[in-house]
Design an enzyme around this catalytic site. Structure first.
Site, short mmCIF file in Angstrom:
data_model
loop_
_atom_site.label_atom_id
_atom_site.label_comp_id
_atom_site.label_asym_id
_atom_site.label_seq_id
_atom_site.Cartn_x
_atom_site.Cartn_y
_atom_site.Cartn_z
N HIS A 75 0.84 -1.21 0.00
CA HIS A 75 0.00 0.00 0.00
C HIS A 75 0.87 1.25 0.00
O HIS A 75 0.61 2.21 -0.74
CB HIS A 75 -0.93 0.01 1.22
CG HIS A 75 -1.86 -1.14 1.28
ND1 HIS A 75 -2.60 -1.43 2.39
CD2 HIS A 75 -2.16 -2.10 0.36
CE1 HIS A 75 -3.34 -2.52 2.16
NE2 HIS A 75 -3.07 -2.94 0.95
N HIS A 232 -8.91 -1.55 -5.30
CA HIS A 232 -7.84 -1.86 -4.35
C HIS A 232 -6.86 -2.86 -4.95
O HIS A 232 -5.65 -2.80 -4.65
CB HIS A 232 -8.40 -2.41 -3.04
CG HIS A 232 -7.31 -2.66 -2.04
ND1 HIS A 232 -6.74 -1.64 -1.30
CD2 HIS A 232 -6.63 -3.79 -1.72
CE1 HIS A 232 -5.77 -2.14 -0.56
NE2 HIS A 232 -5.69 -3.45 -0.78
N ASP A 236 -2.83 -2.53 -5.03
CA ASP A 236 -1.87 -3.58 -4.68
C ASP A 236 -0.90 -3.84 -5.82
O ASP A 236 0.32 -3.98 -5.61
CB ASP A 236 -2.60 -4.89 -4.36
CG ASP A 236 -3.16 -4.94 -2.95
OD1 ASP A 236 -2.74 -4.13 -2.10
OD2 ASP A 236 -4.01 -5.83 -2.69
N HIS A 259 -0.51 -11.16 -4.79
CA HIS A 259 0.85 -10.72 -4.49
C HIS A 259 1.87 -11.73 -5.02
O HIS A 259 2.92 -11.35 -5.54
CB HIS A 259 1.04 -10.55 -2.99
CG HIS A 259 0.21 -9.45 -2.40
ND1 HIS A 259 0.23 -8.16 -2.88
CD2 HIS A 259 -0.68 -9.46 -1.38
CE1 HIS A 259 -0.60 -7.42 -2.17
NE2 HIS A 259 -1.17 -8.18 -1.27
#
Length: 294
Positions: A75, A232, A236, A259
């Site tokens: 973030h 969001h 990321d 991720h």
């Protein structure tokens, strides 16, 4: 366009997502070509930012080594990407970044307070030269050559509030602040209960995440955007691309990326020099990319 750092040191205190304890974050300017360097003040440990420093991607992007680590950097790094910061020391006194409100907007405000200065060296940008993709079943993340920096993310959750969402985003600092920076991370109540039983997510609250039960959003204020979840995911992705230490000129696309897939993508990108090249704004022969940081 020149390299950038901050004009003065600034600091803030916030709660860590996993330990639930206060964390002091301090940002300090660095000289040209120093890069983004994380520093564990409690361990006197420096961790230069690169995909090689990534040691975990299960719940967040984590960098470090057997000597120590820093979790949940993505973030913060999305704001660093958005502001075009090249050289910075990021000092924390714990093993994670503060969660703030679960988005990137608090980090943007901190950078605004610090002020941005251009340095006496040209900014280096990673220009994508050919398509690079990582797949896991029907999930994928991809970088392709493009004249601007763009992000396109689609997600699909078997949940009545989320469902099938997507968002496309043409990068500029202004667009990031307006469209992406305020989009919060999210979690499901049943998962949070399990994680907290494992001494994880102890700092997770409705003040730093969107909470969901099986049917609805639990936050009294509701959502900030109708498709806040997809936005969001772009936040990321921007942070995970910044793990390279540079802004990227190209198009990022994903369906149900993570991720871990983002880490595999940046690693695959940098593993083959025919995939990319470092260029300066003069070599781009265009003011458009530089204007996106205005």
């Amino acid at each position: 366009m020149q390299q950038r750092t901050i004009s003065k040191a600034v600091e803030v205190v916030g709660i860590g997502l996993h330990k639930g304890e206060p964390i002091k974050l301090r940002l300090e300017p660095l000289d040209v070509d120093a890069g983004i360097v994380f520093y564990r003040e409690d361990l006197a440990l420096s961790i230069p930012l690169s995909p090689a420093a990534v040691i975990d991607t299960k719940m967040a992007t984590v960098i470090g080594s057997e000597k120590g680590f820093i979790s949940t950097i993505e973030h913060f790094l999305s704001a660093i990407y958005a502001y075009g910061i090249d050289n910075l020391r990021v000092v924390v006194n714990e093993n994670e970044m503060p969660a703030m409100d679960g988005s990137a907007i608090s980090f943007c405000l901190l950078l605004d307070e610090a002020g941005i200065v251009e340095q006496n060296a040209p900014k280096k940008v990673i220009r994508i030269k050919k398509a690079v993709e990582v797949q896991d079943g029907d999930k994928f993340v991809r970088l392709t050559p493009h004249h601007s920096a763009e992000f396109d993310f689609r997600i699909k959750f078997d949940h009545p509030v989320i469902g099938d969402q997507d968002h496309s985003f043409v990068f500029s600092t202004e667009n990031f602040i307006n469209e992406i920076a305020r989009a919060r991370t999210f979690g499901f109540a049943k998962d949070i209960q399990y994680l907290q039983s494992q001494n994880l997510a102890l700092g997770a609250t409705l003040q730093n995440a969107i909470g969901l039960d099986d049917h609805k959003v639990l936050n009294p204020e509701g959502l900030r955007f109708e498709n806040e979840f997809a936005r969001h995911k772009i936040l990321d992705a921007m942070g995970d691309m910044m793990v390279t230490g540079h802004n990227i000129l190209g198009k990022y696309e994903s369906f149900a990326g993570s991720h871990h897939l983002n880490y595999q993508l940046t690693s695959k990108l940098l593993a083959d020099s025919t995939n990319y090249e470092f260029v300066t704004e003069n070599e781009l022969q265009s003011r458009e990319f530089a204007k996106s940081f205005a």
